[in-house]
Each structure stands twice: as structure tokens, then as C-alpha cells.
Design a protein around this motif. Structure first.
Motif, mmCIF file in Angstrom:
data_model
loop_
_atom_site.group_PDB
_atom_site.id
_atom_site.type_symbol
_atom_site.label_atom_id
_atom_site.label_comp_id
_atom_site.label_asym_id
_atom_site.label_seq_id
_atom_site.Cartn_x
_atom_site.Cartn_y
_atom_site.Cartn_z
ATOM 1 N N ASN A 100 62.874 12.193 -53.309
ATOM 2 C CA ASN A 100 63.477 11.725 -54.554
ATOM 3 C C ASN A 100 62.854 10.412 -54.997
ATOM 4 O OD1 ASN A 100 65.698 9.445 -53.725
ATOM 5 N ND2 ASN A 100 65.464 10.977 -52.114
ATOM 6 N N THR A 101 62.987 10.115 -56.290
ATOM 7 C CA THR A 101 62.300 8.955 -56.853
ATOM 8 C C THR A 101 63.304 7.884 -57.258
ATOM 9 O OG1 THR A 101 62.391 10.051 -58.986
ATOM 10 C CG2 THR A 101 60.364 10.272 -57.747
ATOM 11 N N SER A 102 62.941 6.622 -57.078
ATOM 12 C CA SER A 102 63.845 5.535 -57.447
ATOM 13 C C SER A 102 63.063 4.239 -57.605
ATOM 14 C CB SER A 102 64.915 5.363 -56.366
ATOM 15 O OG SER A 102 65.690 4.215 -56.642
ATOM 16 N N GLN A 103 63.624 3.339 -58.415
ATOM 17 C CA GLN A 103 62.989 2.038 -58.595
ATOM 18 C C GLN A 103 63.367 1.085 -57.462
ATOM 19 O OE1 GLN A 103 65.808 2.877 -59.850
ATOM 20 N NE2 GLN A 103 67.146 1.107 -59.999
ATOM 21 N N TRP A 104 64.256 1.557 -56.573
ATOM 22 C CA TRP A 104 64.753 0.724 -55.488
ATOM 23 C C TRP A 104 64.998 1.587 -54.263
ATOM 24 C CZ3 TRP A 104 69.359 1.019 -52.736
ATOM 25 C CH2 TRP A 104 69.650 -0.072 -51.919
ATOM 26 N N SER A 105 64.968 0.956 -53.102
ATOM 27 C CA SER A 105 65.305 1.661 -51.870
ATOM 28 C C SER A 105 65.811 0.620 -50.875
ATOM 29 C CB SER A 105 64.059 2.363 -51.324
ATOM 30 O OG SER A 105 64.394 3.063 -50.145
ATOM 31 N N SER B 96 73.986 1.391 -52.656
ATOM 32 C CA SER B 96 73.257 2.451 -53.346
ATOM 33 C C SER B 96 72.357 1.809 -54.387
ATOM 34 C CB SER B 96 74.235 3.388 -54.034
ATOM 35 O OG SER B 96 74.920 2.679 -55.045
ATOM 36 N N LEU B 97 71.550 2.621 -55.083
ATOM 37 C CA LEU B 97 70.738 2.042 -56.154
ATOM 38 C C LEU B 97 71.634 1.445 -57.234
ATOM 39 C CD1 LEU B 97 68.884 4.584 -58.503
ATOM 40 C CD2 LEU B 97 70.865 5.232 -57.214
ATOM 41 N N TYR B 98 72.831 2.019 -57.420
ATOM 42 C CA TYR B 98 73.759 1.466 -58.408
ATOM 43 C C TYR B 98 74.163 0.035 -58.039
ATOM 44 C CZ TYR B 98 74.019 6.497 -59.045
ATOM 45 O OH TYR B 98 73.698 7.816 -59.203
ATOM 46 N N ALA B 99 74.425 -0.170 -56.737
ATOM 47 C CA ALA B 99 74.789 -1.510 -56.284
ATOM 48 C C ALA B 99 73.634 -2.483 -56.525
ATOM 49 C CB ALA B 99 75.162 -1.478 -54.802
ATOM 50 N N SER B 100 72.404 -2.008 -56.290
ATOM 51 C CA SER B 100 71.247 -2.890 -56.490
ATOM 52 C C SER B 100 71.115 -3.262 -57.961
ATOM 53 C CB SER B 100 69.969 -2.212 -55.986
ATOM 54 O OG SER B 100 69.452 -1.310 -56.953
ATOM 55 N N GLN B 101 71.456 -2.324 -58.845
ATOM 56 C CA GLN B 101 71.368 -2.588 -60.275
ATOM 57 C C GLN B 101 72.442 -3.591 -60.723
ATOM 58 O OE1 GLN B 101 69.709 1.914 -60.751
ATOM 59 N NE2 GLN B 101 71.635 1.451 -61.739
ATOM 60 N N GLY B 102 73.651 -3.465 -60.154
ATOM 61 C CA GLY B 102 74.705 -4.433 -60.441
ATOM 62 C C GLY B 102 74.302 -5.824 -59.969
ATOM 63 N N PHE B 103 73.696 -5.874 -58.791
ATOM 64 C CA PHE B 103 73.250 -7.124 -58.190
ATOM 65 C C PHE B 103 72.196 -7.792 -59.078
ATOM 66 C CE2 PHE B 103 70.753 -9.552 -55.028
ATOM 67 C CZ PHE B 103 71.762 -10.191 -54.329
ATOM 68 N N TYR C 267 59.257 4.296 -56.951
ATOM 69 C CA TYR C 267 58.840 4.728 -55.616
ATOM 70 C C TYR C 267 59.252 6.168 -55.345
ATOM 71 C CZ TYR C 267 58.392 -0.295 -55.057
ATOM 72 O OH TYR C 267 58.046 -1.611 -55.222
ATOM 73 N N VAL C 268 58.560 6.772 -54.391
ATOM 74 C CA VAL C 268 58.954 8.081 -53.891
ATOM 75 C C VAL C 268 59.632 7.856 -52.549
ATOM 76 C CG1 VAL C 268 58.155 10.360 -53.222
ATOM 77 C CG2 VAL C 268 56.951 9.086 -55.007
ATOM 78 N N ARG C 269 60.829 8.445 -52.394
ATOM 79 C CA ARG C 269 61.577 8.237 -51.158
ATOM 80 C C ARG C 269 61.868 9.584 -50.489
ATOM 81 N NH1 ARG C 269 66.845 4.974 -53.095
ATOM 82 N NH2 ARG C 269 67.383 7.068 -53.799
ATOM 83 N N GLU C 270 62.200 9.496 -49.217
ATOM 84 C CA GLU C 270 62.599 10.701 -48.498
ATOM 85 C C GLU C 270 63.919 10.413 -47.801
ATOM 86 O OE1 GLU C 270 59.867 11.865 -45.440
ATOM 87 O OE2 GLU C 270 60.923 13.748 -45.028
ATOM 88 N N VAL C 271 64.813 11.403 -47.803
ATOM 89 C CA VAL C 271 66.085 11.222 -47.107
ATOM 90 C C VAL C 271 65.857 11.386 -45.611
ATOM 91 C CG1 VAL C 271 68.456 12.030 -46.847
ATOM 92 C CG2 VAL C 271 67.348 12.111 -49.089
ATOM 93 N N VAL C 272 66.248 10.368 -44.851
ATOM 94 C CA VAL C 272 66.078 10.389 -43.398
ATOM 95 C C VAL C 272 67.394 9.981 -42.738
ATOM 96 C CG1 VAL C 272 63.618 9.821 -43.430
ATOM 97 C CG2 VAL C 272 65.302 7.982 -43.420
#
Lengths: 305, 379
Positions: free
Chosen positions: B260-265, B289-296, B346-351
Motif C-alpha cells: 500500500n502507498t502512503s505519504q507517511w509510515s 495511524s497516518l491520520y494521527a500523523s496528519q493531525g500532528f 512511499y510504498v509500504r508493506e504490511v508486516v
């Protein structure tokens, strides 16, 4: 479009319909016997799913969770009947709708306070995982089990209503409330039992479906709307009607989602066909409901014939 | 008596002078705190609050209200926050349809709106506004990255699927903008749909080599659970929304390995992000979560602007926001002319790490990526 795909989609429709039946059976029973519109039925579905998830996580056993979910929904149903619903039987439907809508808000926030705002984890028990070969198609074992569960509960419910003393009272309550009270049946207890039975069915549906869906606050409301469509089509108060209505809605909805985009793909390009097909498919069951209301205003199987 | 009144008046005057000097900023946060979408709003709120706590900031008065994911309620709350709370800045909205209902009228009333999540294309293009800043992303962005990465993975026959609403259409459009292979199928599902049996059967029959989904919140959980039981074994690619910390624990093992893709990890390697993840876990006992990072990031952007300008001087404050002179948990952060981020995706992988499902960065889809809608923004 192969035969295997059509068969798979038919099975999906039947499975979806049987789960809708569990929801609508309770709803229609409560309306038939007590004349009550219970908007909070979806909240009981949610309670079943949450308790099942919590207990399954704690014990590591889905079936213990399932029992806990059913018991919790039944208990919550009985409690709600005694505390709130009992005061509403004599009121008109608007008051009932208002009060049970308030119950939705209270129960949703209550569940959120206890379990938190994030969805819970609940998964299919290991014995029901994977797929099973049905000749021409591999089908999910759990969905097959849901079909079996649905049929078993439908038969059980039929036996309960047709063959037992409680069933006789329920049927009597449906046809003439005053008379059955005059004959010495404790109508208050009967109402509580019927409401708890409906709640247990909703809790069962919630717990079973929770294993393949998101266990989250507000999960009951979309199903509740469909359950209302089912009982309007089937005839309010009729268990047989709920069964037929649920299967109709399940199969028509699934086949609509499957066939309509294909139909439109012969006219439009892929993107437009997907959009229009999906939009029309989501309307299909409401069109069906409208048609039934035009030609059979009391539903397919009116309870008070 | 007279003397007493004089003293009281003097005290009042001194008091009000003291307040003006502190130039307190009122931030109204309208977000989803109840119902099925509550997890996202709770994370935005907690991330925002954490930034204020870490900065030891007392000059921000934060007013939080729940919109219950209902547009009409969000509009009422926005009016109340502007009229009675005298909010200088509004923020917090999660859902694009709510943002479309609130943002245009709020920014027209000389209120700043900083979006910590929703990024509808209309507000990035023709309807962009000097008082509207998006601190998260434009809706298409992460899906474009997924399309780009699908090419790199060599997918040639992808089945794509999203709910039938504006953000869903944006998602499929975004994916197709960069994806070069064939489409095995394209499906729109209903918003809030819970049963995906019909769609999974379609995927099975389509001969696809991969699947792209945009199914945020509970929809993604339902799909993944049912997909796992279906016996269909195809790789899934998606934007981070369906596979972040708010839903991963509920999806469980089925999510393992999903790209999955995200601007944060959470593992993004910069000093502030390390501090943020640790402090968030410390404060709330869960991974952000990415939502928390966006609030921050939203809170830190406001704090950075407050250092440079007084919020009552709107032009100066706007310039200070535009400068984006703050450290982001994403590393670099910069606004494009339409006041949406230019950022790396970024491209991320669930681990699974220590028994907890989370994401790890495995690559970069875009560097300094910006949205296409900005071209239509005349600002």
C-alpha cells in the motif's frame, strides 16, 4: 460468463438472503405480535457481534463467543423491553420510532465507550476456514455453513411457532391481543419472551456475519434498512413472508450487482457501465419493494389475511 | 465603593491587555468521533493534541466537536464555531463530502481552514481558496502512487474496485492515470457495503493477476475477511487508507504482505517521526495511524505560523502558513501554489512486528509529487 460463476452468485444471493432472514424474522415477529416498530433491532445485531468478538478473543473459541453474543443480545433485548419498550405498546408508531431511534444512539455510544472507536477483530473458526469443492465451483466453507445455519434456524423457528405452546400463544397474540390476555395468558411475559427471541436472532446474525465483516459501531443500521425492505415485501408480521422476502432481496441484490454492469457494458464503455450498473443495482431492491407495494399493498404474505 | 469599582475596572483592563498580548488562537476542530468512522477522527484529534502537548503550547484554545460523519451537522457546528466560539482556524474534517459542505462557506467568511485529511479534487482545482490549506494530500495522490507501483511490480491485468462516491471515483481515476497495464475489470461497490461475495466471484472469474482496492474503514475490513475465505489468491495493492493502524488489528493476518502507498509510515526515518511514534504510543497506548500523523503535522503547521505572525493579521498569517516553516513527520513538506502538499509518496508493506500488524517502507513511488488539479487553480 460461465455456469460456475452464475452458480456461485446464486449461492451468494441465497446466503445473503438467509442472513437477512435472521434479522427480519425478529423484526417481523415483534411487529406482528406487539405492533411495535423497533428501529433498535440493528443495535442488537451489533451487540451480538461485539460480544462474540470480545469473548472469542478472550477464550480463543469462536463458538463460545457465538453463544455469548446470542445470550448478550437476548439479555439486552429483554432488558430493553422491560425498561423502555413496555411503555410504548399503547403509543402510536411515531412515538415508538422516536424512542427506539434514541435507543440506537444510546446503544451505539455505549458500545463505543466500552469497546473503543476502532473495529474489533473476529475471524472465521478454523474448522470452517477455506473452500469446499461443489463440483464446478470452489465455494467458501464458511458461507456454506451460514446457509446451513440459516436453514436450520428457519426450520427451528417454524417448529417453535407451529408446534409448541409458546408458538400457539405467539400466533394467538398476532391475531387478537385482547382476547389472549382475557384468556389468562400473561401477556407481559409473552411480550418480553418474544422480544428477547427476536433480539437473540439479531444477535446470532450479527455474530455469524461479524466473522466475515467489520465489527464496528453502527454496523447494524445498513442491515436494518434491508430488513425493513424484506418485511415490507414479505408482509409485515409474517415469518413466511420474511423468508420469501429475504431470499428475494438477497438473490435480486446479488444478481443485480453481478448482471447489470455486464448488461450496460454492451452499451457503454467499461467505466461508465460500472458506474451506472452499480447505481442501478443499488436501487433494484427498492424498485422491487415499490412494485410489491403497488400490486400487493400488504406484502406477499399478509399476516392478518 | 467608587474606589472599589475603579480597581475592578483597572483589573479588568489589565486582564484584557494581558489576553491580547498572549494573542490566543482559537482552533475549532470538527471531526468524526462517533459511529463507524470514529477511529479516523479520534486519531486526527489525538495526533493534533499530542503536538500541542509536546510543544507545551498554551496559546491555542482547541474546541473539538463531533460531526457524526453527517454533512448537515458539520455545517451547523462550523457556523457555531465561527459565530459563538470566534474560531480563527477550522480543521479536523475526515470525509470529502463533509469538507465540500463546510470549507467553501467557512473560507469565504475569512476563516482559515486546514484540512488534516479530506482532499477533494474540486477544492484543489477551480475552487481553490487562499484561506484553504490541505496538510494531508489531494485525494488522487496515494492512488496515483499505487498505479505507478503496479507498473513496477509488473502487474498487467489488474482488477480495480472502489465505492461509488466522489472519493471512490477519484481513487480509480488516480490509479488509472499512472497504471499502464490492462484492466481485468472495474467495479463500483456501494458506500458502506458489507458483503463482497458477488465482487469476489467476479474477481475470481476475471482472470486478473492482481487487485487494486480503495475501501476505507469497515468496508476494507469486510472485504479482506471475505477475500481471505474465498480461496482466491491474488496480490492486493491499495492506498494506505485501507491498511493503516486504525483497521489493521481488525483485519488480522489477512492483511500481511499487502502493498500500500502512503505519504507517511511509522518507520519513516527522521528524528521527529521517531519521537512522534514513541510519544503517541506513550500517551495513547497504541500505534499512530497516518491520520494521527496528519493531525500532528496540522497542529505543528499552525504553531509555526503563530511564531511568525498574529492570526488577526490574516495576510501575514496566511504567508506564514504558506511558508510551511515547520518540521513534518514526513520529512520534507512544502506547499504547491494551490496550497496542497508537494510530497514523497512511499510504498509500504504490511508486516508483523512483535505480534502487532504495522507497515514498513519498501520503496518510493514518487518524489516531490504534486496533484494534477492545481493547474486549474488561479491563485
Amino acid at each position: 460468463m460461465s455456469l460456475a460463476l452464475v452458480l456461485e452468485q446464486l449461492l451468494n444471493g441465497v446466503q445473503f438472503g438467509l442472513m437477512l432472514f435472521l434479522m427480519s424474522a425478529g423484526l417481523t415477529l415483534v411487529f406482528g405480535v406487539m405492533g411495535l416498530i423497533n428501529l433498535a433491532h440493528g443495535s442488537l445485531y451489533m451487540i451480538g457481534a461485539f460480544l462474540c468478538a470480545a469473548i472469542a478473543a478472550a477464550t480463543g473459541n469462536f463458538f463460545i463467543g457465538l453463544m455469548a453474543g446470542i445470550a448478550a443480545a437476548a439479555a439486552a433485548g429483554a432488558l430493553i423491553e422491560i425498561l423502555v419498550i413496555r411503555r410504548l405498546y399503547a403509543r402510536d408508531h411515531l412515538d415508538q420510532v422516536l424512542a427506539t431511534f434514541a435507543l440506537i444512539l444510546i446503544l451505539s455510544e455505549g458500545v463505543r465507550m466500552i469497546f473503543g472507536p476502532f473495529p474489533l477483530y473476529l475471524t472465521v473458526p478454523s474448522v470452517l476456514r477455506g473452500t469446499v469443492n461443489l463440483g464446478i465451483v470452489d465455494y467458501s466453507l464458511y458461507r456454506l455453513a451460514l446457509i446451513g445455519f440459516g436453514i436450520a434456524v428457519a426450520l427451528g423457528l417454524w417448529a417453535l411457532i407451529a408446534k409448541t405452546r409458546l408458538g400457539i400463544r405467539i400466533r394467538a397474540g398476532e391475531s387478537d391481543r385482547e382476547m389472549i390476555a382475557a384468556l389468562g395468558v400473561n401477556i407481559r411475559v409473552l411480550y418480553t419472551v418474544v422480544f428477547a427471541l427476536g433480539a437473540a436472532l439479531a444477535g446470532l446474525a450479527g455474530a455469524l456475519v461479524g466473522a466475515i465483516q467489520s465489527v464496528q459501531v453502527g454496523m447494524g443500521e445498513p442491515v436494518l434498512i434491508l430488513a425493513f425492505v424484506v418485511i415490507v415485501i414479505g408482509g409485515i408480521g409474517s415469518i413466511k413472508g420474511a423468508m420469501v422476502g429475504a431470499l428475494l432481496v438477497g438473490v435480486i441484490d446479488t444478481m443485480g450487482r453481478f448482471l447489470l454492469p455486464r448488461l450496460f457494458a454492451t452499451i457503454f464503455d467499461a467505466s461508465a457501465a460500472a458506474g451506472t450498473g452499480a447505481a442501478l443495482a443499488s436501487m433494484l431492491i427498492y424498485l422491487l419493494m415499490a412494485l410489491v407495494l403497488i400490486f400487493r399493498p400488504k406484502g406477499l404474505f399478509p399476516a392478518h389475511g | 465603593m467608587n474606589a472599589l469599582r475603579m480597581t475592578a475596572l483597572a483589573a479588568l483592563a489589565v486582564g484584557s491587555v494581558g489576553m491580547a498580548k498572549a494573542d490566543q488562537v482559537t482552533v475549532g476542530m470538527i471531526t468524526t468521533l462517533s459511529g463507524g468512522g470514529a477511529g479516523l477522527g479520534v486519531d486526527v484529534r489525538d495526533g493534533f493534541q499530542l503536538a500541542l502537548d509536546m510543544a507545551g503550547e498554551h496559546d491555542i484554545r482547541l474546541v473539538v466537536e463531533d460531526d457524526a460523519q453527517r454533512p448537515e451537522l458539520a455545517v451547523q457546528i462550523a457556523e457555531r464555531m465561527i459565530q459563538s466560539e470566534r474560531a480563527d482556524i477550522l480543521t479536523g474534517i475526515i470525509w470529502s463530502n463533509l469538507a465540500m459542505a463546510v470549507v467553501p462557506s467557512a473560507v469565504a467568511q475569512d476563516i482559515f481552514y486546514l484540512s488534516p485529511n479530506a482532499g477533494p479534487s474540486a477544492l484543489a482545482g477551480a475552487n481553490c481558496h487562499p484561506n484553504y490549506f490541505n496538510v494531508a494530500w489531494q485525494n488522487d495522490m496515494l492512488h496515483e502512487a499505487a498505479g505507478q507501483h503496479a507498473n513496477e511490480l509488473g502487474y498487467e491485468n489488474t482488477f480495480i474496485m472502489a465505492p461509488n462516491y466522489p472519493a471512490g471515483t477519484d481513487a480509480l481515476t488516480g490509479f488509472k492515470r499512472y497504471y499502464e497495464g490492462e484492466l481485468a475489470g472495474e467495479l463500483f461497490t456501494q458506500v458502506g457495503q458489507t458483503d463482497y461475495a458477488a465482487e469476489i466471484a467476479e474477481i475470481r472469474a476475471s482472470g486478473a493477476d492482481s487487485i487494486f482496492i480503495f475501501l476505507p474503514g469497515g468496508m476494507g475490513i469486510s472485504f479482506m475477511r471475505q477475500f481471505e475465505q474465498s480461496g482466491v489468491d491474488l496480490p492486493i495493492i491499495s492506498a494506505g487508507f485501507s491498511f493503516d493502524q486504525d483497521v489493521l488489528p481488525a483485519i488480522g493476518e489477512a492483511a500481511l504482505g499487502v502493498i500500500n502507498t502512503s505519504q507517511w509510515s511509522p518507520d519513516l526515518d527522521n528524528e521527529l517521526n521517531g519521537e512522534f511514534v514513541a510519544a503517541f504510543q506513550d500517551a495513547y497506548d497504541r500505534l499512530p495511524s497516518l491520520y494521527a500523523s496528519q493531525g500532528f503535522d496540522t497542529a505543528n503547521l499552525i504553531l509555526s505560523a503563530m511564531e511568525q505572525a498574529d492570526v488577526s493579521d490574516m495576510d501575514a498569517f496566511r504567508e506564514a502558513l504558506r511558508a510551511a516553516d515547520f518540521t513534518s513527520v514526513r520529512g520534507s513538506f512544502e506547499f504547491a501554489p494551490n496550497q496542497h502538499p508537494i510530497q514523497t509518496v512511499y510504498v509500504r508493506e504490511v508486516v508483523e512486528v512483535d505480534g502487532v500488524l504495522t507497515n514498513r517502507i519498501i520503496g518510493t513511488a514518487f518524489e516531490e509529487h504534486r496533484d494534477v488539479h492545481g493547474e486549474n487553480c488561479n491563485m
